[in-house]
Design a protein around this motif. Structure first.
Motif, PDB file in Angstrom:
ATOM      1  N   TYR A 132      49.302  43.567  54.970  1.00 37.20           N
ATOM      2  CA  TYR A 132      50.552  44.302  55.113  1.00 37.20           C
ATOM      3  C   TYR A 132      50.418  45.643  54.404  1.00 37.20           C
ATOM      4  O   TYR A 132      49.655  45.794  53.452  1.00 37.20           O
ATOM      5  CB  TYR A 132      51.717  43.543  54.469  1.00 37.20           C
ATOM      6  N   GLN A 163      46.639  37.668  56.287  1.00 37.10           N
ATOM      7  CA  GLN A 163      47.323  38.818  56.843  1.00 37.10           C
ATOM      8  C   GLN A 163      47.172  39.996  55.887  1.00 37.10           C
ATOM      9  O   GLN A 163      47.040  39.823  54.677  1.00 37.10           O
ATOM     10  CB  GLN A 163      48.805  38.499  57.039  1.00 37.10           C
ATOM     11  N   PHE A 186      51.166  36.091  48.617  1.00 35.84           N
ATOM     12  CA  PHE A 186      50.717  37.469  48.592  1.00 35.84           C
ATOM     13  C   PHE A 186      49.715  37.736  47.475  1.00 35.84           C
ATOM     14  O   PHE A 186      49.752  37.084  46.419  1.00 35.84           O
ATOM     15  CB  PHE A 186      51.904  38.426  48.438  1.00 35.84           C
ATOM     16  N   PRO A 214      57.339  45.034  53.172  1.00 35.00           N
ATOM     17  CA  PRO A 214      55.990  45.084  53.755  1.00 35.00           C
ATOM     18  C   PRO A 214      56.041  44.964  55.281  1.00 35.00           C
ATOM     19  O   PRO A 214      56.892  44.257  55.826  1.00 35.00           O
ATOM     20  CB  PRO A 214      55.297  43.868  53.145  1.00 35.00           C
ATOM     21  N   LEU A 250      53.532  44.139  58.665  1.00 37.64           N
ATOM     22  CA  LEU A 250      52.255  43.527  59.038  1.00 37.64           C
ATOM     23  C   LEU A 250      51.347  44.526  59.744  1.00 37.64           C
ATOM     24  O   LEU A 250      51.771  45.252  60.653  1.00 37.64           O
ATOM     25  CB  LEU A 250      52.501  42.325  59.961  1.00 37.64           C
ATOM     26  N   LEU A 303      51.204  50.861  49.503  1.00 38.99           N
ATOM     27  CA  LEU A 303      50.787  49.646  48.807  1.00 38.99           C
ATOM     28  C   LEU A 303      50.246  48.675  49.854  1.00 38.99           C
ATOM     29  O   LEU A 303      50.971  48.288  50.772  1.00 38.99           O
ATOM     30  CB  LEU A 303      51.967  49.028  48.052  1.00 38.99           C
ATOM     31  N   GLN A 329      53.096  48.482  52.548  1.00 45.23           N
ATOM     32  CA  GLN A 329      54.464  48.657  52.084  1.00 45.23           C
ATOM     33  C   GLN A 329      54.640  50.063  51.552  1.00 45.23           C
ATOM     34  O   GLN A 329      53.821  50.541  50.757  1.00 45.23           O
ATOM     35  CB  GLN A 329      54.796  47.638  50.979  1.00 45.23           C
ATOM     36  N   LEU A 380      48.802  45.025  50.852  1.00 46.64           N
ATOM     37  CA  LEU A 380      48.944  43.655  50.386  1.00 46.64           C
ATOM     38  C   LEU A 380      48.235  42.707  51.336  1.00 46.64           C
ATOM     39  O   LEU A 380      48.432  42.781  52.547  1.00 46.64           O
ATOM     40  CB  LEU A 380      50.423  43.265  50.328  1.00 46.64           C
TER      41      LEU A 380
END
Lengths: 111, 116
Positions: free
Chosen positions: A35, A33, A101, A43, A45, A86, A37, A88
């Motif tokens: 994400y 996945q 993560f 975070p 998706l 950010l 943030q 991730l």
């Protein structure tokens, strides 16, 4: 321990440029996945990729899952200031059902 | 509410004190995760619940950390004898269930813990 390394750690580019963020691991994941943030928030998706070699597009964002399901990339075309945040990656395994993560990429788009 | 709720949003405590952080997941979500995040870093896994039981607590750093989810809904992360190194944002996430079709995790806004 499954580790997900992201590169670069920091990226600052001008509006309108293209960029790619990488997520690499020595471990195989059932799915991966991505994400985003923003400061003070959790975070959120963006996409889930499940099949090795899979490519998904979300407007100007293109996500790819490696053939061996160990790595992934995020490509942004014509970056905009709203893309700042950010980013991730997170790997999921159906066996242990733990979402792991990556180290994160802080992206800044300069107007 | 419709989202994951975490309380308090900020907590300042003295070194050596006990703290409890609360997470109220999305109704009906059976999977619940706790993570710890330092500034600019990715979330670090702490513990995962499926229903009432802790399915994986391998991320808890030591025995000062403990989490419960007695009725399969609200969860509490408990930290004893807090240390300055425990300062971080503690994130909670829930998902419908951790299986092939429902892996999206919905996050709360986090609790910022500062140990002074």
């Amino acid at each position: 321990t499954q580790l997900l390394e992201q590169s670069p750690q920091f990226l600052s580019i001008q509006e309108g440029e293209n960029l790619t963020v990488y997520c690499n691991s020595s471990s195989v994941f059932s799915s991966l996945q991505w994400y985003r943030q923003e400061p003070g928030e959790g975070p959120v998706l963006l996409v889930t990729v499940v099949t090795g070699g899979e490519v998904k597009k979300l407007k100007r964002l293109t996500f790819q899952f490696g053939d061996a399901r160990k790595d992934s990339s995020l490509h942004i075309t014509a970056a905009q200031p709203g893309d700042t945040g950010l980013y991730l990656c997170a790997g999921f395994n159906f066996g242990n059902e733990k979402l792991t993560f990556g180290t994160g990429t802080r992206l800044t788009i300069i107007p | 509410g419709a989202g994951v709720s975490q309380t308090p949003s900020n907590k300042v405590t003295e070194k050596g004190k006990y703290v409890e952080l609360r997470c109220d997941p999305i109704s009906g979500h059976t999977a619940l995760y706790w993570y710890r995040q330092s500034l600019g870093q990715g979330p670090e896994f702490l513990i995962y619940f499926q229903g009432t039981g802790a399915a994986d607590d391998s991320g808890l750093p030591n025995d000062r950390f403990f989490a419960v989810r007695p009725e399969g809904s609200v969860s509490t992360l408990k930290i004893q004898r807090t240390e300055r190194g425990d300062s971080a944002v503690y994130l909670c996430a829930s998902s419908l269930r951790a299986d092939r079709l429902n892996t999206e995790a919905f996050f709360g806004q986090g609790t910022r813990l500062t140990v002074v």
